[in-house]
Design an enzyme around this catalytic site. Sequence first.
Site, mmCIF file in Angstrom:
data_model
loop_
_atom_site.group_PDB
_atom_site.id
_atom_site.type_symbol
_atom_site.label_atom_id
_atom_site.label_comp_id
_atom_site.label_asym_id
_atom_site.label_seq_id
_atom_site.Cartn_x
_atom_site.Cartn_y
_atom_site.Cartn_z
ATOM 1 N N ARG A 104 0.911 -1.242 0.133
ATOM 2 C CA ARG A 104 0.169 0.120 0.071
ATOM 3 C C ARG A 104 0.879 1.159 0.059
ATOM 4 N NH1 ARG A 104 -5.552 0.897 1.635
ATOM 5 N NH2 ARG A 104 -5.944 2.670 2.756
ATOM 6 N N HIS A 131 -7.267 1.245 -6.883
ATOM 7 C CA HIS A 131 -7.337 0.515 -5.598
ATOM 8 C C HIS A 131 -8.252 -0.609 -6.019
ATOM 9 C CE1 HIS A 131 -7.828 -0.185 -1.539
ATOM 10 N NE2 HIS A 131 -8.566 0.502 -1.004
ATOM 11 N N GLN A 134 -10.582 -3.054 -3.566
ATOM 12 C CA GLN A 134 -11.781 -2.450 -3.110
ATOM 13 C C GLN A 134 -12.762 -2.713 -4.083
ATOM 14 O OE1 GLN A 134 -12.740 -0.287 -0.287
ATOM 15 N NE2 GLN A 134 -14.891 -0.965 -1.292
ATOM 16 N N ASP A 219 -16.694 8.952 -2.847
ATOM 17 C CA ASP A 219 -15.704 8.640 -1.948
ATOM 18 C C ASP A 219 -15.208 9.954 -1.581
ATOM 19 O OD1 ASP A 219 -13.250 7.582 -0.570
ATOM 20 O OD2 ASP A 219 -12.044 7.380 -2.410
ATOM 21 N N CYS A 259 -16.547 3.720 -0.113
ATOM 22 C CA CYS A 259 -15.156 2.647 0.253
ATOM 23 C C CYS A 259 -14.812 2.974 1.745
ATOM 24 C CB CYS A 259 -14.228 2.788 -0.636
ATOM 25 S SG CYS A 259 -13.269 4.362 -0.731
ATOM 26 N N ARG A 287 -14.619 -6.628 1.900
ATOM 27 C CA ARG A 287 -13.037 -6.479 1.779
ATOM 28 C C ARG A 287 -12.555 -8.075 2.099
ATOM 29 N NH1 ARG A 287 -10.590 -1.672 1.243
ATOM 30 N NH2 ARG A 287 -8.614 -3.013 0.578
#
Length: 307
Positions: A104, A131, A134, A219, A259, A287
Amino acid sequence: MSIRHFLSLMDLTTAEIRLIISRAIELKAELRLGTFSTLMQNQSAVLVFEKSSTRTRVSFETGVTQFSGNSIFLAPSDSHLGRGEPIEDTAQVLSRMASLIVMRTGPHERIEKMAQYATVPVINGLSDFNHPCQLLADIQTFTEHRGDIRGRKAAWIGDGNNVCHSWMNAARQLDFELHIATPKDHRPDQNLIKDCSNNIVLTEDPKAAAKDAALVVTDTWSGMGHEKEKETREKIFEGYCVDENLMSVAAKNALFMHCLPAYRGSEVTAGVIDGAQSVIWDEAENRLHAQKALMEFLLTNSHDKQL
């Protein structure tokens, strides 16, 4: 077989994405029954996290544990990457000791370099460009609630950021229509717009994007790396809040996704995110299940490493 990495949804075929989503739903059901796998028994996954995390870290660590494995978390201050050791050196060392690397970070090139030199699967836990983990969870969530997303309309409202980029790749891979409403200067990556042109529609009008959509997604406007721009961005994105009025133009049974973390009153109202159309908690939980299915896929479709 060669090593399979997951840096983008484009690293999988459409059939493989569907297989992983289906397997994620199975793993979720198995967990409810108390069934656990020994897939990673006596194996470790290393989490190289150069950016903060809640859901990504907890879901991967929990998933590895449920596979009977061990996870090792490395923050910048915990490894020599934070002191300037080349990624290519770190990748080769970690590959000799662990079975999986989750990274990450900021610049996407860092993950690409990790994958280039690693001899075990590398998973993108987030980069500034996309991402993809996600999106596996998001598509699983839509599938559970509404069935196949193919041919449906989804709306992205807000910033053309890394999560938006992954939604664009998802639209291309799974053949649905993604309407993206952003301010003119905050559109997604131009090259990606060209690549996904058959499945996306760009607009500056949130209501036009959301009209008759089966799914509305947003988001935070001030994601990681933009915290200092919070006040400026709130002015730029004024009018892009997903509120009850915006949801009213979507399909009657439209879902809402985010998310997380979310900032109620900014990109979404409390009434929407905590309302009946919101599936954010299923989305967050998934997730875990989607990433377990992903890890299983990568580990079983990559050759054994040579120590």
